[in-house]
Motif scaffolding. Structure first.
Motif, short mmCIF file in Angstrom:
data_model
loop_
_atom_site.label_atom_id
_atom_site.label_comp_id
_atom_site.label_asym_id
_atom_site.label_seq_id
_atom_site.Cartn_x
_atom_site.Cartn_y
_atom_site.Cartn_z
N ARG A 5 49.56 43.05 43.75
CA ARG A 5 48.20 42.50 43.67
C ARG A 5 47.72 42.05 45.05
O ARG A 5 46.61 42.40 45.44
N ARG A 8 46.62 45.06 46.91
CA ARG A 8 45.33 45.60 46.43
C ARG A 8 44.19 44.71 46.90
O ARG A 8 43.09 45.19 47.24
N HIS A 12 41.05 45.82 49.34
CA HIS A 12 39.65 45.49 49.01
C HIS A 12 38.96 44.82 50.20
O HIS A 12 37.82 45.15 50.54
N CYS A 33 38.84 38.72 42.99
CA CYS A 33 39.53 37.87 42.01
C CYS A 33 38.67 37.56 40.80
O CYS A 33 39.18 37.34 39.70
N LYS A 36 37.81 41.85 39.54
CA LYS A 36 38.83 42.88 39.42
C LYS A 36 40.15 42.31 38.91
O LYS A 36 40.59 42.60 37.81
N GLU A 37 40.81 41.48 39.71
CA GLU A 37 42.11 40.92 39.33
C GLU A 37 42.20 39.45 39.73
O GLU A 37 42.14 39.13 40.91
N TRP A 38 42.43 38.56 38.75
CA TRP A 38 42.61 37.15 39.06
C TRP A 38 43.78 36.97 40.01
O TRP A 38 44.80 37.66 39.89
N ALA A 39 43.63 36.05 40.97
CA ALA A 39 44.77 35.70 41.82
C ALA A 39 44.66 34.21 42.19
O ALA A 39 43.59 33.63 42.11
#
Ligand SMILES: O=C(c1ccccc1)c1ccc(O)c(O)c1[N+](=O)[O-]
Ligand SMILES: [Mg+2]
Length: 221
Positions: A5, A8, A12, A33, A36-39
Motif C-alpha cells: 500500500r 501504491r 500515486h 487515502c 482509493k485506499e485508507w492508510a
C-alpha cells in the motif's frame, strides 16, 4: 510480488503531485487515502491541528516518532523556519524507504533526518549522534504502547526542557490509555485534548497536547 500500500501511495504521489511542492504531495496522499485506499497517515483533519501546534511552538528541534510514509513529516517540515531540524524515527525499513522518496518528491529532504530503528534504542543516542540537546516539540505517532515508555525515557535523559510540547496522535483510536492517564494526572504536564476523527473516517479520535513545565514541577518543593 504484489506492491505494498505504501508503494501504491508513492506511485500515486509521483503521478499526481508536483516535485518540490509539499502541499501538492500532502493533497495527493489525502486523495489516495480518502478515495482509493485508507492508510494510517495523521490525515487532513488532524493535520490542521498539527499545523497549528507547529506554528504556535515554532520549534528549532522536532522529534517525530513513527514516520510511516512521511505525511506528517512533510506537514511539520514545510512549516519549519530555516535552520530548524526535524528528526523522524521509523522502525519498518520498507516504510522508511517509501518515506524517503515522498519527502524527496516534496523537496524537503534538507530539513529532515530520517533514521531507521527502534525509538527505544535511538532516543538515547540523540545527543551523541545528532547533537541534539533537547526537543521543543515531539510528535508521537508510532506504536501506541510505546508512547509512555518513550516519554519516560525522554524525561530521564533530559531531552525535554521547560515548555517542551508533546503532541500525541490516536489517543482515542486505536488509543493510548496508559500514556493519556500519565500526562493528564502528572503534575509534570499541562495537558489538553483536541477532539477530531480517525483519519479519513467519522470515528472519534484526537490529539493530546502536553506541555512539560519543567523537571522541577511535581517534585518536592
Ligand atoms: O495502530 C494503528 C492501526 C491498527 C490497526 C490497523 C491499522 C492501523 C494505527 C491507526 C491509526 C493511526 O493514526 C496510527 O498512527 C496507527 N499506528 O499503527 O500507529
Ligand atoms: Mg497516527
Amino acid at each position: 510480488t504484489r506492491s505494498s500500500r505504501p508503494q501504491r501511495m508513492l506511485a500515486h504521489v509521483k503521478r499526481h503531485a508536483a516535485r518540490g511542492d509539499p502541499q501538492s504531495v500532502i493533497d495527493a496522499i489525502d486523495y489516495f487515502c480518502r478515495h482509493k485506499e485508507w492508510a494510517m497517515n495523521v490525515g487532513d483533519e488532524k493535520g490542521t491541528i498539527l499545523d497549528s501546534v507547529v506554528c504556535e511552538v515554532s520549534p528549532g528541534a522536532v522529534l517525530e516518532l513513527g514516520t510511516y510514509c512521511g505525511y506528517s513529516t512533510m506537514r511539520i517540515a514545510r512549516l519549519l523556519a530555516p535552520g530548524a531540524r526535524l528528526i523522524t524515527l521509523e522502525f519498518n525499513p520498507a516504510n522508511a524507504a517509501v518515506a524517503r522518496q515522498v519527502i524527496a518528491w516534496a523537496g524537503l529532504e534538507h530539513k529532515v533526518q530520517l533514521v531507521e530503528g527502534s525509538s527505544g534504542d535511538l532516543i538515547p543516542q540523540m545527543r551523541e549522534k545528532f547533537g541534539i540537546d533537547s526537543f521543543d516539540l515531539v510528535f508521537l505517532d508510532h506504536w501506541k504502547d510505546w508512547y509512555l515508555p518513550d516519554t519516560r525515557l525522554m524525561e530521564e535523559l533530559g531531552l525535554l526542557h521547560k515548555g517542551s510540547v508533546l503532541l500525541a496522535d490516536n489517543v482515542i483510536c486505536p488509543g493510548a490509555p496508559e500514556y493519556l492517564a500519565y500526562v493528564r494526572s502528572s503534575p509534570r504536564y499541562d495537558s489538553r485534548y483536541f477532539k477530531s476523527h480517525l483519519e479519513y473516517t467519522y470515528v472519534e479520535d484526537g490529539l493530546e497536547k502536553s506541555v512539560f513545565p519543567g523537571a522541577s514541577a511535581g517534585s518536592r518543593p
